[in-house]
Design an enzyme around this catalytic site. Structure first.
Site, PDB file in Angstrom:
ATOM      1  N   SER A   1       0.821  -1.209   0.000  1.00  0.00           N
ATOM      2  CA  SER A   1       0.000   0.000   0.000  1.00  0.00           C
ATOM      3  C   SER A   1       0.858   1.264   0.000  1.00  0.00           C
ATOM      4  O   SER A   1       1.617   1.477  -0.930  1.00  0.00           O
ATOM      5  CB  SER A   1      -0.951  -0.063   1.189  1.00  0.00           C
ATOM      6  OG  SER A   1      -2.066   0.717   0.921  1.00  0.00           O
TER       7      SER A   1
ATOM      8  N   HIS B   1      -7.564  -5.898   1.290  1.00  0.00           N
ATOM      9  CA  HIS B   1      -6.335  -5.106   1.264  1.00  0.00           C
ATOM     10  C   HIS B   1      -5.352  -5.602   2.339  1.00  0.00           C
ATOM     11  O   HIS B   1      -5.540  -5.348   3.522  1.00  0.00           O
ATOM     12  CB  HIS B   1      -6.750  -3.657   1.553  1.00  0.00           C
ATOM     13  CG  HIS B   1      -5.658  -2.669   1.411  1.00  0.00           C
ATOM     14  ND1 HIS B   1      -4.962  -2.480   0.240  1.00  0.00           N
ATOM     15  CD2 HIS B   1      -5.138  -1.768   2.297  1.00  0.00           C
ATOM     16  CE1 HIS B   1      -4.076  -1.523   0.402  1.00  0.00           C
ATOM     17  NE2 HIS B   1      -4.152  -1.082   1.646  1.00  0.00           N
TER      18      HIS B   1
HETATM   19  C1  GTR Z   1      -5.276   4.307   2.536  1.00  0.00           C
HETATM   20  C2  GTR Z   1      -4.789   5.197   1.436  1.00  0.00           C
HETATM   21  C3  GTR Z   1      -4.151   4.380   0.365  1.00  0.00           C
HETATM   22  C4  GTR Z   1      -3.212   3.325   0.919  1.00  0.00           C
HETATM   23  C5  GTR Z   1      -3.643   2.758   2.255  1.00  0.00           C
HETATM   24  C6  GTR Z   1      -2.583   2.015   3.052  1.00  0.00           C
HETATM   25  O1  GTR Z   1      -5.977   4.955   3.496  1.00  0.00           O
HETATM   26  O2  GTR Z   1      -5.877   5.898   0.950  1.00  0.00           O
HETATM   27  O3  GTR Z   1      -3.534   5.204  -0.572  1.00  0.00           O
HETATM   28  O4  GTR Z   1      -1.929   3.793   0.962  1.00  0.00           O
HETATM   29  O5  GTR Z   1      -4.150   3.702   3.093  1.00  0.00           O
HETATM   30  O6  GTR Z   1      -1.425   2.387   3.115  1.00  0.00           O
HETATM   31  O7  GTR Z   1      -2.948   1.009   3.658  1.00  0.00           O
END
Ligand code: GTR
Length: 433
Positions: free
Chosen positions: A257, A399
């Site tokens: 991420s 995620h």
């Molecule tokens: C979210 C963000 C993403 C991603 C994520 C993370 O809130 O919007 O761009 O980077 O965090 O790092 O888990």
């Protein structure tokens, strides 16, 4: 002949209409599930999760130089175009590292040759950066497999999740950094925490490496936090170059991420990284910004004003005017290896936009490996697609970075690195099973 990439989504939708809104089919190209699209659209109506609402867009041409010349060979890419694109990303997206002089030194603070029940050597290294009267420590933790031919390749994680995932005592284990599994395949595994370089909050760049190296007033292209994390990966690389257990030509950098965005930038800037892995890096990482699918430039600048340079705010709601898009970031990894992945429920990170970004970077990879080819349609769920130095998968689920992802990273690394240590590890496994 130069080819302009204009992507009109209507064509894609007509071609693939049969699948639209249907759960991913094991044999077919991946589609988001209708249920996920629906749920996310309801909970975040201000963002787009519908493929048919992606606007038509024209991507900047990755293989045309600033003075309009088409790049047709690796030499011109390396001598002219690579530098142009790197500068565009420095100026407009991630920002410039200050030229402040600093010193670095490396201190092994813990060495355990019998870690993991004798299967690995644990090394904990403090990398101290000193400038003027101040200093900053980067804490690198690594396991190196015992009983395999040295030097070995290593996976370096830019960790954004906290130390509970990377316990050096191995009392707590986590799929996010599956040290035992990586060791058992003949690779070393290493990690540092992004917060060593710059805590992940907006403090007007007073703390971390910014506090140490920044001088004078910040400029619109001064480096942000992602660039600071990427810089930290390069300092770990400086250490690896001094460690005889590590094959300095086979070093992979990866991140999840926001860590994945930093890994891509680390690999773009520092060509000593032979493999770059972007796990669900999304907006500001692998995903094409012009698609405006899930997280957008405006939103990321609002929620994380410290990640990028100030110039990046010019592109909030103004993606079509950006002089780059993210396929150009991916192209900077050539001629080295690049692996991108996404998760099926993570539409915020735009899995299709990340895949197309890789697809649109392939013409640059082809300059080095003519046969590089991946289809324009996405691969099926849980079925990696790879060709020469590029690879991609979309994993089922949310995620995260899981062992399943790591196994595919290692399969890809086996191909591009083909290290003797992995063969030895595989042979040893066969012997014991
Ligand atoms: C979210 C963000 C993403 C991603 C994520 C993370 O809130 O919007 O761009 O980077 O965090 O790092 O888990």
């Amino acid at each position: 002949m130069k080819k302009r990439i204009l992507r009109n989504n209507l064509v894609l939708i007509l071609l693939t209409g049969l699948y639209a809104g249907v759960n991913a089919q094991p044999s077919g190209s991946w589609r988001p599930s209708a249920e996920t699209v629906d749920r996310l659209s309801k909970s975040q109506p201000q963002f787009n999760y519908h493929e048919e609402k992606v606007p038509s867009y024209i991507l900047p041409e990755v293989l045309t130089t600033l003075n309009g010349k088409h790049v047709t060979n690796a030499r011109r890419w390396t001598q002219i175009r690579r530098g142009e694109i790197l500068e565009l990303f420095t100026e407009n997206v991630y920002g410039r590292v200050p030229a402040t002089p600093y010193e670095k030194n490396f201190n092994i603070t813990n060495l355990d040759k019998a870690a993991m029940g004798g299967r690995a050597t644990l090394k904990q290294v403090t990398i101290r950066i000193t400038a003027g009267t101040g200093s900053l420590d980067i804490h690198l933790t690594m396991f190196v497999p015992n009983g395999v031919p040295k030097p070995v390749p290593v996976f370096l994680l830019i960790d954004n999740r906290g130390s509970s995932n990377t316990d050096p005592t191995r009392q707590v284990k986590s799929e996010f950094w599956p040290a035992e599994e990586v060791i058992s395949r003949g690779y070393a595994i290493a990690v540092f925490s992004n917060s060593d370089l710059d805590p992940d909050n907006y403090d007007d760049f007073k703390n971390g490496i910014h506090g140490l190296l920044d001088q004078g007033t910040r400029r619109p292209d001064s480096w942000g936090t992602l660039a600071a994390w990427a810089w930290g990966a390069s300092r770990c690389m400086d250490y690896f170059e001094r460690d005889n257990d590590i094959n300095k030509d086979k070093i992979a950098v990866l991140g999840h991420s926001r860590g994945g965005k930093a890994a891509l930038w680390a690999g773009a800037v520092d060509q000593r990284f032979a493999l770059v892995i972007s796990n669900e890096s999304g907006c500001g990482g692998a995903a094409l910004a012009r698609r405006r699918f899930g997280e957008t430039v405006a939103r990321i600048n609002e929620s994380f004003p410290h990640w990028f340079c100030t110039n990046y705010r010019k592109w909030s709601g103004n993606e079509d005017a950006m002089p780059v898009d993210m396929h150009m970031l991916l192209s900077l990894i050539t001629p080295r290896a690049l692996y991108v992945d996404c998760a099926s429920d993570d539409l915020w990170g735009d899995p299709r936009g990340s895949y197309l970004s890789l697809y649109d970077a392939v013409p640059v990879f082809k300059l080095f490996d003519k046969g590089t080819v991946i289809p324009e349609e996405m691969p099926p769920l849980n079925k990696p697609v790879t060709s020469f130095n590029v690879g991609y998968h979309i994993r089922d689920g949310s995620h995260n970075m899981l062992l399943k992802d790591w196994n595919w990273f290692m399969d890809f690394a086996d191909k591009v690195f083909n290290p003797p240590s992995c063969k030895a590890a595989a042979d040893a496994k066969k012997k014991y099973n």
